[in-house]
Design a protein around this motif. Structure first.
Motif, short mmCIF file in Angstrom:
data_model
loop_
_atom_site.label_atom_id
_atom_site.label_comp_id
_atom_site.label_asym_id
_atom_site.label_seq_id
_atom_site.Cartn_x
_atom_site.Cartn_y
_atom_site.Cartn_z
N UNK A 1 -1.09 5.41 -9.70
CA UNK A 1 -1.65 4.56 -8.66
C UNK A 1 -1.86 3.13 -9.15
N UNK A 2 -2.21 2.97 -10.42
CA UNK A 2 -2.53 1.64 -10.95
C UNK A 2 -1.35 0.69 -10.91
N UNK A 3 -0.12 1.21 -11.05
CA UNK A 3 1.05 0.34 -11.09
C UNK A 3 1.88 0.46 -9.81
N UNK A 4 1.27 0.99 -8.74
CA UNK A 4 2.00 1.22 -7.50
C UNK A 4 2.20 -0.08 -6.73
N UNK A 5 3.46 -0.43 -6.51
CA UNK A 5 3.79 -1.63 -5.76
C UNK A 5 4.58 -1.31 -4.49
N UNK A 6 5.08 -0.09 -4.38
CA UNK A 6 6.05 0.15 -3.33
C UNK A 6 7.37 -0.50 -3.73
N UNK A 7 8.20 -0.81 -2.78
CA UNK A 7 9.50 -1.40 -3.09
C UNK A 7 9.39 -2.87 -3.46
N UNK A 8 8.41 -3.54 -2.94
CA UNK A 8 8.25 -4.96 -3.25
C UNK A 8 6.83 -5.39 -2.92
N UNK A 9 6.50 -6.62 -3.28
CA UNK A 9 5.20 -7.13 -2.92
C UNK A 9 4.14 -6.89 -3.98
N UNK A 10 2.88 -7.22 -3.67
CA UNK A 10 1.79 -7.11 -4.64
C UNK A 10 1.43 -5.66 -4.91
N UNK A 11 0.62 -5.47 -5.94
CA UNK A 11 0.13 -4.12 -6.24
C UNK A 11 -0.78 -3.65 -5.12
N UNK A 12 -0.67 -2.38 -4.78
CA UNK A 12 -1.42 -1.85 -3.64
C UNK A 12 -2.92 -1.78 -3.91
N UNK A 13 -3.31 -1.74 -5.18
CA UNK A 13 -4.73 -1.69 -5.51
C UNK A 13 -5.39 -3.07 -5.43
N UNK A 14 -4.58 -4.11 -5.42
CA UNK A 14 -5.11 -5.48 -5.45
C UNK A 14 -5.96 -5.77 -4.22
N UNK A 15 -7.20 -6.21 -4.46
CA UNK A 15 -8.09 -6.59 -3.37
C UNK A 15 -8.88 -5.45 -2.76
N UNK A 16 -8.65 -4.22 -3.19
CA UNK A 16 -9.42 -3.10 -2.66
C UNK A 16 -10.75 -2.96 -3.40
N UNK A 17 -11.66 -2.21 -2.79
CA UNK A 17 -12.95 -1.89 -3.41
C UNK A 17 -13.00 -0.41 -3.73
N UNK A 18 -13.88 -0.05 -4.64
CA UNK A 18 -14.05 1.36 -5.01
C UNK A 18 -15.52 1.71 -5.07
N UNK A 19 -15.84 2.87 -4.57
CA UNK A 19 -17.18 3.45 -4.73
C UNK A 19 -16.98 4.80 -5.40
N UNK A 20 -17.52 4.96 -6.58
CA UNK A 20 -17.33 6.17 -7.38
C UNK A 20 -18.68 6.86 -7.51
N UNK A 21 -18.73 8.11 -7.05
CA UNK A 21 -19.99 8.85 -7.05
C UNK A 21 -19.86 10.09 -7.91
N UNK A 22 -20.66 10.16 -8.97
CA UNK A 22 -20.69 11.35 -9.83
C UNK A 22 -21.73 12.33 -9.29
N UNK A 23 -21.34 13.58 -9.16
CA UNK A 23 -22.28 14.60 -8.70
C UNK A 23 -23.29 14.90 -9.79
N UNK A 24 -24.58 14.91 -9.49
CA UNK A 24 -25.59 15.22 -10.52
C UNK A 24 -25.36 16.61 -11.10
N UNK A 25 -25.61 16.79 -12.39
CA UNK A 25 -25.43 18.12 -12.99
C UNK A 25 -26.44 19.11 -12.43
N UNK A 26 -26.04 20.37 -12.39
CA UNK A 26 -26.92 21.42 -11.85
C UNK A 26 -27.94 21.89 -12.87
N UNK A 27 -27.74 21.54 -14.14
CA UNK A 27 -28.68 21.92 -15.19
C UNK A 27 -29.11 20.67 -15.95
N UNK A 28 -30.23 20.79 -16.65
CA UNK A 28 -30.73 19.67 -17.44
C UNK A 28 -29.79 19.42 -18.63
#
Length: 457
Positions: free
Chosen positions: A162-189
């Motif tokens: 995904x990081x180097x995905x450009x399609x056939x031409x043009x800018x990288x598809x990831x350029x200008x996008x935002x990300x929200x990454x959510x880690x699930x809390x562990x079930x044990x201490x």
């Protein structure tokens, strides 16, 4: 003694089995550690992931009790990550996929594994990654999002593509996008060390991404959050990222080869090749030396050759190792004059033994001169792989050339200053395995091979 379990009343016989026994049965159906199989043929080269899951999810619909038991086990046994795609830039159309030419091992690689889902409900998902414009709560866009579910162990491979995905031409598809990454809390201490390990396991694969406009991470420690966010928002790649990703892909291929998953190994080596070729074509600045891409391609083709020898594909093995040795000679030929010409005997001839020794010395000096980018013993491995393929494909007519290559291979390993003590032994054991398989298929005595290998050693 019979252990038949009979049903009483309306309770199914299966539910009268101890829960421990039922869980063992559930694992056979719902744990990817048990059910997954390698994708075969070119499907492994065209896919971003290497294994089919083969999960039997129908059992969750049997009844309420089995649903509850299997759902809990399903979440414990499998470590899933959900990728929430909320931008049309992340769609891959058929026209986005480059041309395929299997003769040069260039394949139409899919961006996403499996089928896209319009909604998901994954038991005990470990992490969720939202990719889009704005924020997950934004309602301005009419674009309909979709989801992909991947195993935690597959995440690096998917995101590297995904990081180097450009399609056939043009800018990288990831350029200008935002990300929200959510880690699930562990079930044990967890201890502090356990938390650090879990976060690294989940977030390190995400570090393959670049060019994002903004990143928000929930559920991770502040230090890890800051580091990952800064890296993902960088607007260019660096040598550390590219080199480490290459080594990870190659290592994964080697591990698959060593357990007999040869198509998985082929897929990893192909992905490593595509990754390096992308930066050779578009971002050569990431390489600390112009010789590094040549060294990378040498390593890829060397391991391809070894992998194909292990599964008796000697034709492709020979082609790969010849490409590897061409890469090595591209670097080392500049050093031939430093060693001097090959020695000439009193009668004016160049003896084979002297020529082999001279070749090994040139390779050793070349490896040292160019910073061990390609090591002397690795070239030796290449010559030895070539000798195996030549001997099998050419038969008696190729014996002389194959023997010369074998002696050069062993010589490089013996004189190398960086080779391990078991270097030559590893080559002889590979040769013995190949010959044993061929003798087993075509008849003959393995004792003859054991005597020959003993003399060779």
């Amino acid at each position: 003694m019979s252990h038949t379990v009979e049903a009483t009343g309306s309770e199914p016989a299966f539910l009268r089995l101890p829960l421990e026994v039922r869980n063992r049965i559930y694992k056979e159906l719902l744990s990817t550690k048990v059910t997954k199989t390698q994708k075969l043929g070119l499907d492994n080269c065209r896919s971003p992931t290497r294994y089919d899951w083969n999960l039997h999810l129908q059992i969750l619909s049997t009844n309420h009790q089995i649903h509850d038991e299997t759902r809990d086990l399903f979440g414990r046994e499998n470590s899933f990550v959900v990728i929430h795609c909320a931008a049309k830039e992340l769609e891959q159309r058929k026209t986005d996929m480059g041309a395929e030419d299997t003769r040069i091992m260039k394949y139409k690689v899919k961006l996403w594994p499996g089928k896209r889902c319009e909604a998901v409900n994954v038991p005990n998902e470990r992490m969720r990654i939202w990719l889009g414009k704005g924020s997950p709560t934004s309602t301005k866009t009419k674009f309909k999002p979709w989801f992909h579910v991947v195993l935690e162990e597959e995440l690096r491979d998917v995101l590297a593509g995904l990081s180097v995905y450009q399609g056939r031409s043009g800018p990288y598809r990831m350029s200008g996008l935002s990300a929200v990454i959510t880690l699930t809390p562990p079930t044990i201490t967890e201890t502090q060390k356990q938390t650090k390990t879990r976060e690294a396991r989940l977030l390190n694969p995400v570090l393959k991404l670049r060019l994002l406009d903004s990143v928000k991470i929930e559920g991770a420690t502040p230090g890890k959050t800051q580091h990952v966010s800064e890296q993902l928002c960088r607007q260019k790649w660096d040598d550390q990222l590219v080199y480490s990703t290459f080594e990870e892909l190659m290592s994964a291929g080697d591990q698959a080869r060593d357990i007999g998953h040869h198509w998985v190994a082929t897929g990893y080596y192909s992905r490593a090749s595509d990754y390096i070729l992308h930066f050779m074509d578009h971002h050569r600045y990431v390489f600390t030396s112009p010789l590094d891409p040549i060294a990378f391609m040498f390593k890829i083709n060397l391991q391809r050759s070894r992998n194909w020898i292990e599964c008796d594909n000697f034709y492709d093995a020979l082609g790969a190792v010849e490409s590897a040795l061409t890469s090595a000679n591209t670097i080392f030929r500049q050093n031939m004059t430093a060693v001097g010409p090959p020695p000439i005997s009193a009668d004016g001839e160049i003896k084979k033994g002297a020529l082999r020794k001279w070749t090994c010395e040139c390779i050793k000096d070349g490896a040292a001169t160019f910073g061990q980018r390609i090591k002397c013993e690795d070239v030796g491995f290449g010559y030895y792989y070539k000798s195996i393929a030549e001997h099998v494909l050419g038969g008696d007519e190729a014996t002389e050339e194959a023997d010369d290559d074998k002696m050069i291979g062993i010589g490089c390993c013996v004189i190398s200053e960086t080779a391990s003590e078991d270097c030559v032994k590893e080559l002889l054991e590979l040769d013995k395995r190949v010959m044993s398989r061929l003798i087993g298929e075509g008849g003959g005595s393995s004792d003859e091979w054991e005597d020959e290998s003993g003399d060779e050693e």
